[in-house]
Every structure is written in structure tokens, then in C-alpha cells.
Design an enzyme around this catalytic site. Sequence first.
Site, short mmCIF file in Angstrom:
data_model
loop_
_atom_site.label_atom_id
_atom_site.label_comp_id
_atom_site.label_asym_id
_atom_site.label_seq_id
_atom_site.Cartn_x
_atom_site.Cartn_y
_atom_site.Cartn_z
N HIS A 70 -20.14 45.81 60.68
CA HIS A 70 -19.21 45.32 59.67
C HIS A 70 -19.63 43.91 59.26
CE1 HIS A 70 -16.29 48.33 61.60
NE2 HIS A 70 -16.69 48.82 60.44
N GLY A 71 -19.66 43.69 57.96
CA GLY A 71 -20.20 42.43 57.45
C GLY A 71 -19.46 41.21 57.91
N ASP A 72 -18.15 41.34 58.20
CA ASP A 72 -17.35 40.19 58.58
C ASP A 72 -17.24 40.05 60.10
OD1 ASP A 72 -15.81 42.44 58.97
OD2 ASP A 72 -13.97 41.59 58.11
N GLU A 73 -18.19 40.64 60.83
CA GLU A 73 -18.23 40.51 62.29
C GLU A 73 -19.64 40.07 62.68
OE1 GLU A 73 -16.94 44.32 63.74
OE2 GLU A 73 -15.09 44.24 62.55
N ASN A 101 -18.97 52.29 59.36
CA ASN A 101 -18.52 53.00 60.56
C ASN A 101 -17.51 54.09 60.23
OD1 ASN A 101 -18.93 53.20 63.39
ND2 ASN A 101 -16.93 52.26 63.78
N ARG A 102 -17.49 54.53 58.97
CA ARG A 102 -16.74 55.71 58.54
C ARG A 102 -17.63 56.62 57.70
NH1 ARG A 102 -14.58 52.80 61.27
NH2 ARG A 102 -12.44 52.06 61.36
N TYR A 125 -6.77 54.41 68.45
CA TYR A 125 -6.35 54.86 67.12
C TYR A 125 -7.49 55.68 66.54
CZ TYR A 125 -9.14 50.87 65.43
OH TYR A 125 -10.15 49.97 65.19
N GLU A 129 -16.27 45.94 71.58
CA GLU A 129 -15.51 44.92 70.86
C GLU A 129 -15.63 43.64 71.69
OE1 GLU A 129 -14.20 45.45 68.01
OE2 GLU A 129 -14.05 47.64 67.86
#
Length: 461
Positions: free
Chosen positions: A121-124, A182-183, A282, A304
Site C-alpha cells: 500500500h502506497g501510504d505504508e 491487496n484486493r 475482518y 502488520e
Amino acid sequence: MAISRRLLLSLFLLRAFSSLPAQAAARGASHPSGTSGNYGSFLRNLLQDNPMITEELVRGYMSNSELEIAVHAIGSRYPNISRIYSIGKSVNGVTLWVIEISDKPGQKEAEPAFKYVGNVHGDEPVGREVLIKLANWLCDNYLKDPLATLIVKNMHLHILPTMNPDGFALRRRGNANNVDLNRDFPDQFFTNNDEINYRQPETRAIMNWVKQEHFTASASLHGGALVANYPWDGSRDQSKQYYGCPDDKTFRYMASVYSQSHYNMSLSKEFKGGITNGAFWYPIYGGMQDWNYIHGGCFELTLEISDVKWPKAAETGVHGRIFAADTGHPIPGSLTIKGIGSEIRASRTYGDYHRMLAPGENYEVMASMEGFRTKATRIVVEEKAVSLDFILDRDGANGQVVRNDLGCPCDDDKLFHVQGARLELYLFVLLIIIALYVLFKRKTTSKFTIHRHSPKRPIAV
């Protein structure tokens, strides 16, 4: 390959960061693969799909061009144990570079192959920084440190620092087409993802890569929570429930080894034992983790590693280790700051501690443990973290003062200051190195003593 060996080689994953109540979105998105439909209701919505990422937050992280330079610099410095190759390009044409580290890079051997994937993810962005530091540490310490040498000689490590360079440049979660990567993978429960024409180039690159290489195990690094996540990520009836894969026992073991090696993660109040089944946390659909297991035979965990998705690159504070003076062994002592009513404990295994503090102040730092004399010293915290080791005498022993590189006798009434490594990134590197040690330690391999290397020798008290 024997299953026991495969499991050990899968436990590449050891640890990460401090925990907060994780309301920040990690794996979640409004809809799988950027699509709408019933499956979207079974996904945890992002609190901020496009959070405000300021120039202050970006400062200190490598740009995509700087990251590319860093990757090729590793290949240039260590051509005998590394190989740089591309698995494809992003939507905007940024090359997806991989660093292979082995004593025989590029050659096929009867050795396990392992991959790390960062910045899905670009913001991680923390993962991309950690992986570059890991690659540098392994290459710098080959034939110098027994752990680094063991890893390089006994496996092929493939490191993809960024899967989503466009998202990083745009400071958002999705890629240039605003698709959550990731989807975007084919999913056993979500047949809409089987449509190949909508597959993103970054996803196709990963799929082709996995089909070309025979990866034993893998880890993808994320942010927004502190937990080791394992398959399945979704369930057949799309409900939130524990939904284990055929190797559920193995995955729980892998995740537990990871978590139990991380003091904060293992004590998580949100996740029992610091681990979670994805569908029980989830449900998501189109994730990379499940696809690796089904189509690549690759045991992948989703790590994570930070509650904060995009932390400041230069957090400030103090970190170090606590040792017993008579044995030289690390001990799980306590660290307190005078005037601040909180205490943190060093880890049981390595005696390491990490304490965040506001910069521009001086602090009296005290280390203690039952059966040992308390020691204290004063530090000045600047924009970078202070590295400070304590050596505690047992009750009744003669005290000692150990000098540091600056020639400062660090006793109770001396004041000093020093600039150390960036606390957050330094911690990630340390934990992953320790994780790799557990991963590759075999019954037939001699036990090695781990020596942690730092750019500067830490101050010892």
C-alpha cells in the site's frame, strides 16, 4: 524438503513495533480490488482512505529514484552475493526492482527461496526502508557476522522493497489507477477477481514472479496495526469468522513464533497472542497472502509492523540494551525517566528497550532490576535517537563506569548527548534480523552468538 525444515524456513518473520489500540486501517478497504458489490460490506472501511500526508511526514523517506539508486548500489558493492533484477513495471512505468542475496545469486540450488515484499500500500512506507536496511546489513556483514553468513550461504533471499511505487509517490493507498493491490489477486471466494483484463500490472508482476521462482515462504510488510495475520483472509459465506486453511496449524505456529519474539506484539490486548486469522479479524477478498498459498505453494504471512501507517522518519527518544556486569548477558531490566510516571521493560531475550521522548530536553534515565544496583545517567535528546546501554552490577559488587566513544565517563552526575540511529527504522531492522536467525536455525547447525552492529558503538553505563 522435509516439512519441519520448511516450517523453520518459513519463520522468517520476527517482529516489529509498539502497539496501540489499532483503529487505523491496515488490510482493509471499502471494496475489494476497488470494485463495488456485496463483498464490500464484509470489509472494514478505512478511517481515511486518503489521509493527509504532509511534507513533514515525507521528509526522511527515500523517494522512488533514491530507492532505485540504493538498490543498485547494493548490487555494485556486492556483485558476488547479490543480483539486481526487475519483475516488471508499475502503471506509471516505475521499474519493480528485486535484490537477490545468496552466495550463488542467480543460480538454481537445492536451497529454499524466501521473499520479502514491502510497500504494498502506497501510504505504508516503513517496509521499504526496513528492507533496504536489511539488505545492506546482510551484505555488509557476510563473512564477518555468523548470522549474516548463515543466511547468505543457506538460502536465496529475494527482496522487493516496493510493490507500489506509484502509490507512494501519490501518497495514497492504491496504485496510479487507485486500485488496492491487496484486493487485486484471484480469489477462491470472489470470482469477479478472475477477470484478467482488469488485473493491475503490479499484481501481474507478482503473479509471474511467484510462478517463476519456487518460494518456500514469504512476508509482506504493512502498517496500521501490530499483528501477524495468516490465511484464510476470507470465508466461503463472507461472514466474519475463524476460517482456517488446510495448513492452519502450521500457520498459527509460524505467526506465534513471530509474535512471541516481539514483546509488545505478544502482549497485544486486541489480538490474543499477537496473531490473528484474517477472516476472523475482518474478511477481505483478492489478497496476496491467500493467492501465494493456493497458487504458489508459498507460506505467506501478512505482517502488520506499525500502528502508524506513515510515521515520522526520525522519531526521537532513547534505545539500547541492559546487561549484567558479571556475566555480560542481557537481562530484562526496567527503564524509567525521572519525573515521568511510567516504566518500560527490556525484552526477556535480548535485553533491548526502546523509549520515545520529546526532543530538545535533557532527561535522567534509570535502569534497574531486582538483585542489581540501579544505575542512572543524564542525556540530551536531539532530533535523532540516543543509543544507551546499561551494565548493572549485582548487589554487593563494586560499581564500574564504562567509557563511551566520546570519552565521557557516564556516571550518575555526568551529562552527555549523542545522536543515534533513527529509532523506528533501527528497531524494525533489529527485529527482522533476529527473526531471520530463528528462521534459519536448524538442529544440525551450531549455535551462534548474535552481535548487533550499529553505525556507532552505543554508550554503555
